[in-house]
Design a protein around this motif. Structure first.
Motif, PDB file in Angstrom:
ATOM      1  N   ALA A 119       0.814  -1.210   0.000  1.00 59.41           N
ATOM      2  CA  ALA A 119       0.000   0.000   0.000  1.00 59.41           C
ATOM      3  C   ALA A 119       0.846   1.257   0.000  1.00 59.41           C
ATOM      4  O   ALA A 119       0.452   2.283  -0.544  1.00 59.41           O
ATOM      5  CB  ALA A 119      -0.929  -0.003   1.216  1.00 59.41           C
ATOM      6  N   GLY A 120       2.037   1.188   0.610  1.00 61.05           N
ATOM      7  CA  GLY A 120       2.848   2.389   0.788  1.00 61.05           C
ATOM      8  C   GLY A 120       3.608   2.819  -0.445  1.00 61.05           C
ATOM      9  O   GLY A 120       3.412   3.911  -0.960  1.00 61.05           O
ATOM     10  N   ILE A 121       4.498   1.970  -0.946  1.00 60.91           N
ATOM     11  CA  ILE A 121       5.357   2.403  -2.040  1.00 60.91           C
ATOM     12  C   ILE A 121       5.459   1.351  -3.133  1.00 60.91           C
ATOM     13  O   ILE A 121       6.135   1.544  -4.121  1.00 60.91           O
ATOM     14  CB  ILE A 121       6.767   2.769  -1.509  1.00 60.91           C
ATOM     15  N   GLY A 122       4.797   0.226  -2.996  1.00 61.45           N
ATOM     16  CA  GLY A 122       4.993  -0.877  -3.915  1.00 61.45           C
ATOM     17  C   GLY A 122       4.925  -0.525  -5.383  1.00 61.45           C
ATOM     18  O   GLY A 122       5.767  -0.951  -6.170  1.00 61.45           O
ATOM     19  N   VAL A 123       3.909   0.264  -5.783  1.00 62.55           N
ATOM     20  CA  VAL A 123       3.748   0.624  -7.200  1.00 62.55           C
ATOM     21  C   VAL A 123       4.983   1.353  -7.712  1.00 62.55           C
ATOM     22  O   VAL A 123       5.512   1.061  -8.784  1.00 62.55           O
ATOM     23  CB  VAL A 123       2.504   1.502  -7.404  1.00 62.55           C
ATOM     24  N   GLY A 124       5.473   2.305  -6.945  1.00 63.39           N
ATOM     25  CA  GLY A 124       6.600   3.111  -7.384  1.00 63.39           C
ATOM     26  C   GLY A 124       7.868   2.319  -7.601  1.00 63.39           C
ATOM     27  O   GLY A 124       8.720   2.711  -8.401  1.00 63.39           O
ATOM     28  N   MET A 125       8.002   1.203  -6.877  1.00 61.67           N
ATOM     29  CA  MET A 125       9.210   0.409  -7.025  1.00 61.67           C
ATOM     30  C   MET A 125       9.432  -0.029  -8.466  1.00 61.67           C
ATOM     31  O   MET A 125      10.549  -0.005  -8.969  1.00 61.67           O
ATOM     32  CB  MET A 125       9.129  -0.841  -6.145  1.00 61.67           C
ATOM     33  N   LEU A 126       8.366  -0.453  -9.124  1.00 61.82           N
ATOM     34  CA  LEU A 126       8.519  -1.019 -10.463  1.00 61.82           C
ATOM     35  C   LEU A 126       8.892   0.042 -11.495  1.00 61.82           C
ATOM     36  O   LEU A 126       9.486  -0.279 -12.528  1.00 61.82           O
ATOM     37  CB  LEU A 126       7.230  -1.732 -10.879  1.00 61.82           C
ATOM     38  N   THR A 127       8.531   1.287 -11.234  1.00 57.89           N
ATOM     39  CA  THR A 127       8.927   2.365 -12.142  1.00 57.89           C
ATOM     40  C   THR A 127      10.262   2.958 -11.724  1.00 57.89           C
ATOM     41  O   THR A 127      11.215   3.028 -12.503  1.00 57.89           O
ATOM     42  CB  THR A 127       7.864   3.473 -12.172  1.00 57.89           C
ATOM     43  N   LEU A 165      17.476   8.933  -0.426  1.00 56.12           N
ATOM     44  CA  LEU A 165      16.873  10.048   0.315  1.00 56.12           C
ATOM     45  C   LEU A 165      15.367  10.090   0.080  1.00 56.12           C
ATOM     46  O   LEU A 165      14.578  10.237   1.015  1.00 56.12           O
ATOM     47  CB  LEU A 165      17.508  11.370  -0.120  1.00 56.12           C
ATOM     48  N   HIS A 166      14.966   9.960  -1.180  1.00 56.59           N
ATOM     49  CA  HIS A 166      13.550  10.147  -1.533  1.00 56.59           C
ATOM     50  C   HIS A 166      12.681   8.953  -1.166  1.00 56.59           C
ATOM     51  O   HIS A 166      11.485   9.123  -0.913  1.00 56.59           O
ATOM     52  CB  HIS A 166      13.432  10.421  -3.038  1.00 56.59           C
ATOM     53  N   TRP A 167      13.247   7.761  -1.129  1.00 49.56           N
ATOM     54  CA  TRP A 167      12.445   6.557  -0.919  1.00 49.56           C
ATOM     55  C   TRP A 167      12.751   5.857   0.399  1.00 49.56           C
ATOM     56  O   TRP A 167      12.202   4.787   0.667  1.00 49.56           O
ATOM     57  CB  TRP A 167      12.659   5.579  -2.075  1.00 49.56           C
ATOM     58  N   SER A 174       6.947   9.862   7.385  1.00 49.07           N
ATOM     59  CA  SER A 174       5.702  10.621   7.239  1.00 49.07           C
ATOM     60  C   SER A 174       4.498   9.694   7.401  1.00 49.07           C
ATOM     61  O   SER A 174       3.494  10.059   8.019  1.00 49.07           O
ATOM     62  CB  SER A 174       5.660  11.329   5.879  1.00 49.07           C
ATOM     63  N   TYR A 175       4.594   8.487   6.859  1.00 48.05           N
ATOM     64  CA  TYR A 175       3.504   7.524   7.027  1.00 48.05           C
ATOM     65  C   TYR A 175       3.360   7.111   8.494  1.00 48.05           C
ATOM     66  O   TYR A 175       2.248   6.951   9.005  1.00 48.05           O
ATOM     67  CB  TYR A 175       3.756   6.263   6.192  1.00 48.05           C
ATOM     68  N   PHE A 358       8.892  17.707  -4.712  1.00 52.05           N
ATOM     69  CA  PHE A 358       7.815  16.911  -5.296  1.00 52.05           C
ATOM     70  C   PHE A 358       7.575  15.639  -4.491  1.00 52.05           C
ATOM     71  O   PHE A 358       6.432  15.289  -4.163  1.00 52.05           O
ATOM     72  CB  PHE A 358       8.143  16.559  -6.749  1.00 52.05           C
ATOM     73  N   TYR A 359       8.648  14.940  -4.160  1.00 54.46           N
ATOM     74  CA  TYR A 359       8.495  13.706  -3.391  1.00 54.46           C
ATOM     75  C   TYR A 359       7.917  13.965  -2.005  1.00 54.46           C
ATOM     76  O   TYR A 359       7.057  13.223  -1.523  1.00 54.46           O
ATOM     77  CB  TYR A 359       9.831  12.983  -3.256  1.00 54.46           C
ATOM     78  N   TRP A 360       8.404  15.002  -1.349  1.00 54.94           N
ATOM     79  CA  TRP A 360       7.888  15.284   0.003  1.00 54.94           C
ATOM     80  C   TRP A 360       6.395  15.598  -0.060  1.00 54.94           C
ATOM     81  O   TRP A 360       5.623  15.185   0.820  1.00 54.94           O
ATOM     82  CB  TRP A 360       8.632  16.440   0.643  1.00 54.94           C
ATOM     83  N   ALA A 361       5.964  16.331  -1.071  1.00 50.79           N
ATOM     84  CA  ALA A 361       4.532  16.603  -1.227  1.00 50.79           C
ATOM     85  C   ALA A 361       3.768  15.305  -1.518  1.00 50.79           C
ATOM     86  O   ALA A 361       2.665  15.090  -0.998  1.00 50.79           O
ATOM     87  CB  ALA A 361       4.306  17.604  -2.360  1.00 50.79           C
ATOM     88  N   TRP A 362       4.357  14.433  -2.328  1.00 52.61           N
ATOM     89  CA  TRP A 362       3.718  13.168  -2.660  1.00 52.61           C
ATOM     90  C   TRP A 362       3.522  12.318  -1.405  1.00 52.61           C
ATOM     91  O   TRP A 362       2.444  11.788  -1.149  1.00 52.61           O
ATOM     92  CB  TRP A 362       4.574  12.428  -3.681  1.00 52.61           C
ATOM     93  N   TRP A 363       4.565  12.220  -0.595  1.00 55.00           N
ATOM     94  CA  TRP A 363       4.453  11.391   0.614  1.00 55.00           C
ATOM     95  C   TRP A 363       3.473  11.994   1.611  1.00 55.00           C
ATOM     96  O   TRP A 363       2.743  11.260   2.287  1.00 55.00           O
ATOM     97  CB  TRP A 363       5.819  11.192   1.256  1.00 55.00           C
ATOM     98  N   VAL A 364       3.441  13.303   1.713  1.00 55.71           N
ATOM     99  CA  VAL A 364       2.467  13.949   2.616  1.00 55.71           C
ATOM    100  C   VAL A 364       1.046  13.682   2.124  1.00 55.71           C
ATOM    101  O   VAL A 364       0.146  13.368   2.914  1.00 55.71           O
ATOM    102  CB  VAL A 364       2.740  15.466   2.712  1.00 55.71           C
ATOM    103  N   ALA A 365       0.824  13.808   0.816  1.00 52.33           N
ATOM    104  CA  ALA A 365      -0.507  13.546   0.264  1.00 52.33           C
ATOM    105  C   ALA A 365      -0.898  12.087   0.445  1.00 52.33           C
ATOM    106  O   ALA A 365      -2.079  11.762   0.622  1.00 52.33           O
ATOM    107  CB  ALA A 365      -0.543  13.919  -1.223  1.00 52.33           C
ATOM    108  N   PHE A 366       0.077  11.200   0.418  1.00 47.84           N
ATOM    109  CA  PHE A 366      -0.169   9.774   0.587  1.00 47.84           C
ATOM    110  C   PHE A 366      -0.365   9.395   2.058  1.00 47.84           C
ATOM    111  O   PHE A 366      -0.910   8.326   2.359  1.00 47.84           O
ATOM    112  CB  PHE A 366       1.028   9.005   0.021  1.00 47.84           C
TER     113      PHE A 366
END
Length: 558
Positions: A119-127, A165-167, A174-175, A358-366
């Motif tokens: 649920a957390g980051i799995g999708v992003g791993m493949l990209t 740093l980003h992942w 944040s989660y 961008f990443y920090w905003a993404w993680w906050v939104a998530f």
């Protein structure tokens, strides 16, 4: 009881949230649900009906936020990391359970880790496990400052340092903050499992009214936009994979990216499966899919470990993580500021805005989505166990993925004769291009099928979890079965947000909307940190004076 004891009040354990008794919205907070639906629906209609205006306005807001709030995002994410470290080592906090003192975990460690990671980051791993190290191998702050060579051997560890740093710890911190804030007050205080409950030490019973409604609405909108960002990347990669396995060239446009028909096709397939899974609940569909994608993830990762650039990956993992840990304090707190001269300073500011901010905003939104989901599956675990399990372990999994998947891509281009086959592919197609180059036509086709199935399970897990979480917030924290029409509505709405923004402005439009939507919730998360620390401190005082601080949740939400 002494006079001193009398001065120590019990915590707030009753936060009534008005919900409808009858009708279509029975069991739901009408104020929160209808407002959130109007906001999300309005965004879709606006993007489709006035695409040029929507693109211009969103771009203007995005530029304003990056110019004026970049430092806010940088420092906020650093705060989350520090608070997680503090809570884990603080004796009064670390031993407390997310729940009653006699609660035990509902899920095994394997299922717990699987659901967190999926649920957390799995999708992003493949990209991004392949694409991001490649990007940073070509350009990063060290290259911009002349400290390393673009695409040179001396830049490999820098590429990983910035990817980690980003992942790494920042994302999961944040989660964890959101999950702890929700779980602590829901399962130790008996308050509704919704975002507003995490701020009760600061605002008290006033959260029953418009202030609490506003907080929950902000959380719902941030969740939809954050998950839309993840699904946007996933749709692009899903289409690339379907084209690779021979579904048809109609899925791609002339530029080799997803066509309009391909986007719609992918959204229908993904959101259809996600909605069906959401209807089955967390204990059935989501748990089963999470375990499946963890097994497939282990299979794919094992492939890279055994047949990929193993020694290159091991070096990127161990030495890269060491470099990351040494540089982490500086990377967490450094804000690059441009001077308008178009030189190095402006390049650094632009890089940080396009990547870290961008990443920090993404993680906050998530975070409201993942945090509430983590709270639901982590009841009975201690705060220390939660921090170690929800921050350290998934971050290490990310490091392993990046080092072996991305490391194999870089090594094949540097030393394996790939001849730009991987680097020139689109972000979503890089992993397919790499495995195709490694395995040849037939085996590469078979691996593409495995990756598409894995991607599908990740996408469905993220989307159906998000639908259930949004409905939980809308239902004033009620975790029970939700009316099917509301699950279907949010499944359709999420798909339409992704499709509308992709068709109007591509991934850039989703990124812009997400950065804007994350800003107000970042303030909510800072308040969560303060409220959580205050609550734990007050509970430690209550405990020393024999005052009760844990309360079972009530059966009924007003």
């Amino acid at each position: 009881m002494s006079n001193d004891d009398n001065k120590i009040a019990e915590p707030l354990t009753d936060l009534p949230i008005k919900t409808a008794d009858t009708g279509f919205y029975s069991g739901f907070s009408v104020d929160v649900t209808v407002t959130a639906k109007l906001a999300v629906g309005g965004l879709v209609i606006w993007a489709v009906a006035f695409p040029e205006q929507a693109g211009t306005v969103l771009s203007g807001f995005n530029s304003f936020i990056l110019s004026n709030f970049a430092s806010w995002y940088i420092y906020v994410m650093a705060l989350f990391v520090l608070v997680c470290i503090g809570l884990a080592i603080w004796p009064a906090a670390g031993r407390l359970k997310i729940g009653m003192d006699d609660d035990v975990p509902e899920f095994s460690n394997f299922s717990w880790f699987s659901m967190m990671f999926g649920a957390g980051i799995g999708v992003g791993m493949l990209t991004w496990a392949v694409a991001e190290p490649v990007y940073h191998f070509k350009n990063n702050p060290d290259v911009i400052q002349g400290l390393a060579t673009e695409a040179g051997a001396d830049n490999v560890l820098n590429a990983y340092k910035w990817s980690y740093l980003h992942w790494g710890f920042s994302a999961w911190a944040s989660y964890a903050i959101a999950g702890l804030g929700l779980g602590y007050f829901a399962y130790r205080r008996g308050l509704p499992l919704t975002i507003r409950s995490s701020l009760t030490p600061l605002f008290g019973s006033s959260l029953s009214g418009w202030l609490g409604h506003a907080i929950d609405i902000v959380a719902v909108i941030a969740t939809i936009l954050g998950v839309a960002q993840t699904l946007g990347f996933g749709v692009e990669q899903f289409v690339a994979g379907m084209a690779r396995i021979g579904i048809g060239d109609w899925l791609l446009n002339d530029q080799g990216t997803a066509s309009s028909v391909g986007i719609i096709f992918a959204i229908v397939v993904i959101m259809g499966a996600s909605t069906l899974s959401a209807l089955s609940g967390v204990g059935k569909g989501i748990k089963w899919l999470s375990n499946l994608n963890m097994v497939l993830s282990i299979f794919l990762l094992s492939f890279f470990l055994i047949f990929g650039s193993t020694f290159f990956g091991l070096h990127a993992l161990f030495v890269g993580v060491w470099e990351y840990l040494l540089a982490l304090p500086g990377m967490l707190f450094t804000v690059f500021r441009g001077d308008g001269a178009g030189g190095v300073a402006d390049s650094l500011e632009g890089w940080q805005g396009g990547w870290s901010v961008f990443y920090w905003a993404w993680w906050v939104a998530f975070a409201p989505f993942v945090g509430l989901f983590l709270a639901r599956i982590s009841r009975g675990r201690t705060i220390r166990e939660f921090v170690l399990g929800a921050v350290i372990v998934p971050a290490i999994m990310c490091f392993v993925w990046f080092s072996f998947a991305g490391g194999t891509a870089i090594d094949l281009e540097l030393n394996g004769g790939a001849n730009d086959v991987i680097f020139s592919a689109s972000d979503g197609d890089k992993i397919f291009a790499m495995t195709g180059f490694m395995l040849g036509e037939l085996m590469g086709w078979m691996m593409a099928i495995v990756i598409v199935v894995l991607l599908m399970t990740y996408l469905v897990t993220s989307a159906d979890s998000a639908v259930l979480i949004v409905n939980t917030i809308n239902a004033a924290g009620d975790e029970g079965p939700k009316a099917r029409p509301h699950i279907i509505f949010w499944g359709v709405a999420l798909g339409m947000v992704v499709a509308a923004l992709l068709l109007v402005g591509g991934l850039k439009a989703i990124q812009t909307a997400m950065v804007i939507g994350a800003l107000p919730f970042s303030l909510v998360m800072v308040l969560m940190c303060i409220a959580l620390i205050k609550a734990i401190w007050r509970d430690s005082i209550r405990s020393s004076h024999g005052v009760q601080s844990t309360f079972a949740e009530t059966e009924e939400v007003n």
